[in-house]
Design a protein around this motif. Structure first.
Motif, mmCIF file in Angstrom:
data_model
loop_
_atom_site.group_PDB
_atom_site.id
_atom_site.type_symbol
_atom_site.label_atom_id
_atom_site.label_comp_id
_atom_site.label_asym_id
_atom_site.label_seq_id
_atom_site.Cartn_x
_atom_site.Cartn_y
_atom_site.Cartn_z
ATOM 1 N N THR A 1 0.837 -1.204 0.000
ATOM 2 C CA THR A 1 0.000 0.000 0.000
ATOM 3 C C THR A 1 0.870 1.253 0.000
ATOM 4 O OG1 THR A 1 -1.791 -1.147 1.141
ATOM 5 C CG2 THR A 1 -1.782 1.262 1.273
ATOM 6 N N ALA A 2 1.892 1.272 0.834
ATOM 7 C CA ALA A 2 2.767 2.455 0.936
ATOM 8 C C ALA A 2 3.515 2.718 -0.369
ATOM 9 C CB ALA A 2 3.757 2.280 2.082
ATOM 10 N N LEU A 3 3.925 1.654 -1.046
ATOM 11 C CA LEU A 3 4.705 1.813 -2.278
ATOM 12 C C LEU A 3 3.840 1.798 -3.537
ATOM 13 C CD1 LEU A 3 7.757 -0.531 -1.504
ATOM 14 C CD2 LEU A 3 7.581 1.952 -1.198
ATOM 15 N N VAL A 4 2.540 1.558 -3.354
ATOM 16 C CA VAL A 4 1.579 1.468 -4.459
ATOM 17 C C VAL A 4 2.031 0.403 -5.472
ATOM 18 C CG1 VAL A 4 0.158 2.784 -6.080
ATOM 19 C CG2 VAL A 4 1.200 3.957 -4.129
ATOM 20 N N VAL A 5 2.259 -0.796 -4.936
ATOM 21 C CA VAL A 5 2.608 -1.957 -5.754
ATOM 22 C C VAL A 5 1.800 -3.149 -5.242
ATOM 23 C CG1 VAL A 5 4.958 -1.137 -6.270
ATOM 24 C CG2 VAL A 5 4.569 -2.586 -4.264
ATOM 25 N N SER A 6 1.910 -4.274 -5.906
ATOM 26 C CA SER A 6 1.180 -5.473 -5.482
ATOM 27 C C SER A 6 1.922 -6.189 -4.354
ATOM 28 C CB SER A 6 1.007 -6.429 -6.664
ATOM 29 O OG SER A 6 2.261 -7.000 -7.010
ATOM 30 N N ASP A 7 1.199 -7.044 -3.646
ATOM 31 C CA ASP A 7 1.823 -7.879 -2.616
ATOM 32 C C ASP A 7 2.927 -8.737 -3.228
ATOM 33 O OD1 ASP A 7 0.024 -6.850 -0.796
ATOM 34 O OD2 ASP A 7 -1.069 -8.723 -0.490
ATOM 35 N N HIS A 8 2.674 -9.248 -4.424
ATOM 36 C CA HIS A 8 3.665 -10.091 -5.103
ATOM 37 C C HIS A 8 4.965 -9.315 -5.347
ATOM 38 C CE1 HIS A 8 5.300 -13.230 -7.625
ATOM 39 N NE2 HIS A 8 5.542 -12.319 -8.545
ATOM 40 N N THR A 9 4.851 -8.065 -5.738
ATOM 41 C CA THR A 9 6.033 -7.236 -5.964
ATOM 42 C C THR A 9 6.823 -7.048 -4.669
ATOM 43 O OG1 THR A 9 4.994 -6.098 -7.820
ATOM 44 C CG2 THR A 9 6.849 -4.979 -6.772
ATOM 45 N N VAL A 10 6.113 -6.838 -3.574
ATOM 46 C CA VAL A 10 6.780 -6.691 -2.278
ATOM 47 C C VAL A 10 7.511 -7.978 -1.924
ATOM 48 C CG1 VAL A 10 6.467 -6.327 0.204
ATOM 49 C CG2 VAL A 10 5.193 -4.934 -1.442
ATOM 50 N N LYS A 11 6.859 -9.126 -2.123
ATOM 51 C CA LYS A 11 7.509 -10.413 -1.845
ATOM 52 C C LYS A 11 8.782 -10.568 -2.669
ATOM 53 C CE LYS A 11 3.278 -12.804 -0.569
ATOM 54 N NZ LYS A 11 2.311 -13.853 -0.921
ATOM 55 N N THR A 12 8.723 -10.129 -3.927
ATOM 56 C CA THR A 12 9.909 -10.193 -4.782
ATOM 57 C C THR A 12 11.005 -9.288 -4.240
ATOM 58 O OG1 THR A 12 8.561 -10.687 -6.731
ATOM 59 C CG2 THR A 12 10.773 -9.787 -7.126
ATOM 60 N N HIS A 13 10.656 -8.071 -3.831
ATOM 61 C CA HIS A 13 11.651 -7.154 -3.259
ATOM 62 C C HIS A 13 12.279 -7.751 -1.996
ATOM 63 C CE1 HIS A 13 10.872 -4.066 -6.108
ATOM 64 N NE2 HIS A 13 9.800 -3.541 -5.541
ATOM 65 N N VAL A 14 11.445 -8.307 -1.117
ATOM 66 C CA VAL A 14 11.960 -8.891 0.124
ATOM 67 C C VAL A 14 12.899 -10.061 -0.195
ATOM 68 C CG1 VAL A 14 11.353 -10.112 2.259
ATOM 69 C CG2 VAL A 14 10.035 -8.099 1.554
ATOM 70 N N SER A 15 12.504 -10.917 -1.124
ATOM 71 C CA SER A 15 13.363 -12.037 -1.522
ATOM 72 C C SER A 15 14.689 -11.540 -2.078
ATOM 73 C CB SER A 15 12.662 -12.906 -2.568
ATOM 74 O OG SER A 15 11.558 -13.554 -2.008
ATOM 75 N N ASN A 16 14.636 -10.499 -2.907
ATOM 76 C CA ASN A 16 15.864 -9.931 -3.467
ATOM 77 C C ASN A 16 16.758 -9.350 -2.375
ATOM 78 O OD1 ASN A 16 15.046 -10.603 -6.050
ATOM 79 N ND2 ASN A 16 14.312 -8.548 -6.542
ATOM 80 N N ILE A 17 16.156 -8.665 -1.417
ATOM 81 C CA ILE A 17 16.916 -8.079 -0.302
ATOM 82 C C ILE A 17 17.637 -9.179 0.463
ATOM 83 C CG2 ILE A 17 16.680 -6.947 1.953
ATOM 84 C CD1 ILE A 17 14.266 -5.381 0.628
ATOM 85 N N LEU A 18 16.908 -10.225 0.815
ATOM 86 C CA LEU A 18 17.503 -11.324 1.577
ATOM 87 C C LEU A 18 18.649 -11.971 0.801
ATOM 88 C CD1 LEU A 18 14.301 -13.031 3.080
ATOM 89 C CD2 LEU A 18 15.797 -11.329 4.152
ATOM 90 N N ALA A 19 18.432 -12.211 -0.494
ATOM 91 C CA ALA A 19 19.465 -12.850 -1.318
ATOM 92 C C ALA A 19 20.690 -11.953 -1.481
ATOM 93 C CB ALA A 19 18.885 -13.214 -2.686
ATOM 94 N N LYS A 20 20.475 -10.697 -1.822
ATOM 95 C CA LYS A 20 21.594 -9.778 -2.067
ATOM 96 C C LYS A 20 22.427 -9.529 -0.817
ATOM 97 C CE LYS A 20 19.685 -7.134 -5.944
ATOM 98 N NZ LYS A 20 19.259 -5.790 -6.390
ATOM 99 N N LEU A 21 21.773 -9.504 0.345
ATOM 100 C CA LEU A 21 22.492 -9.213 1.586
ATOM 101 C C LEU A 21 22.905 -10.480 2.335
ATOM 102 C CD1 LEU A 21 20.384 -6.180 2.874
ATOM 103 C CD2 LEU A 21 22.558 -6.151 1.620
ATOM 104 N N GLY A 22 22.556 -11.643 1.787
ATOM 105 C CA GLY A 22 22.928 -12.904 2.407
ATOM 106 C C GLY A 22 22.258 -13.127 3.753
ATOM 107 N N LEU A 23 20.985 -12.761 3.834
ATOM 108 C CA LEU A 23 20.238 -12.860 5.089
ATOM 109 C C LEU A 23 19.276 -14.038 5.043
ATOM 110 C CD1 LEU A 23 19.443 -9.057 5.407
ATOM 111 C CD2 LEU A 23 21.294 -10.324 6.516
ATOM 112 N N ARG A 24 18.980 -14.589 6.218
ATOM 113 C CA ARG A 24 18.129 -15.759 6.337
ATOM 114 C C ARG A 24 16.643 -15.418 6.358
ATOM 115 N NH1 ARG A 24 21.089 -17.860 10.372
ATOM 116 N NH2 ARG A 24 19.776 -16.811 11.877
ATOM 117 N N ASP A 25 16.283 -14.319 7.029
ATOM 118 C CA ASP A 25 14.869 -14.027 7.217
ATOM 119 C C ASP A 25 14.657 -12.535 7.463
ATOM 120 O OD1 ASP A 25 15.630 -13.619 9.927
ATOM 121 O OD2 ASP A 25 15.116 -15.671 10.450
#
Length: 106
Positions: A63-87
Motif C-alpha cells: 500500500t505504501a509503495l503502491v505496488v502489489s503484494d507479489h512485488t513486495v515479496k519479490t523485493h523482500v526475496s531480493n533483499i535477503l538474497a543480495k544481503l545474504g540474510l536468512r529471514d
C-alpha cells in the motif's frame, strides 16, 4: 492461524513491537557503523527494507509503495538474497546496524 502456520513451517514470528525492542537494545549496545553494504540494493529495495524495518507487513508495504503484494515479496526475496540474510528478522537488524533506520524514528 497465520502465526501457527508460520511456526509450523519452521519460521519464526515476532510481533513488530518485540522486534523493535530487540533491535533498539542491540543498537544501543553497538552503535551503527556507516556501511556500504546496502549499495547492492535498488532504491526500491532499500525503501522496502526501510518499511520492513518499521514493522510493516507485506500488504502494508504494498500500500505504501503502491505496488502489489507479489512485488513486495519479490523485493523482500531480493533483499535477503543480495544481503545474504536468512529471514526478515535479520533484515531488520541489518537495517538498524547499517544506519538505514534508527530506533524511535518513523
Amino acid at each position: 492461524m497465520h502465526a501457527v502456520r508460520v511456526v509450523a513451517a519452521g519460521d519464526s514470528l515476532l510481533a513488530p513491537s518485540v522486534t523493535r525492542r530487540l533491535v533498539a537494545d542491540l543498537t544501543r549496545r553497538r552503535p551503527a557503523v556507516p556501511s556500504t553494504r546496502l549499495k547492492v540494493l535498488t532504491a526500491r529495495e532499500e525503501e522496502t527494507l526501510r518499511l520492513l524495518a518499521r514493522g510493516l507487513t507485506n500488504a502494508e508495504i504494498a500500500t505504501a509503495l503502491v505496488v502489489s503484494d507479489h512485488t513486495v515479496k519479490t523485493h523482500v526475496s531480493n533483499i535477503l538474497a543480495k544481503l545474504g540474510l536468512r529471514d526478515r528478522i535479520q533484515a531488520v537488524i541489518c537495517a538498524y546496524e547499517t544506519g538505514l533506520v534508527t530506533p524511535g524514528a518513523d
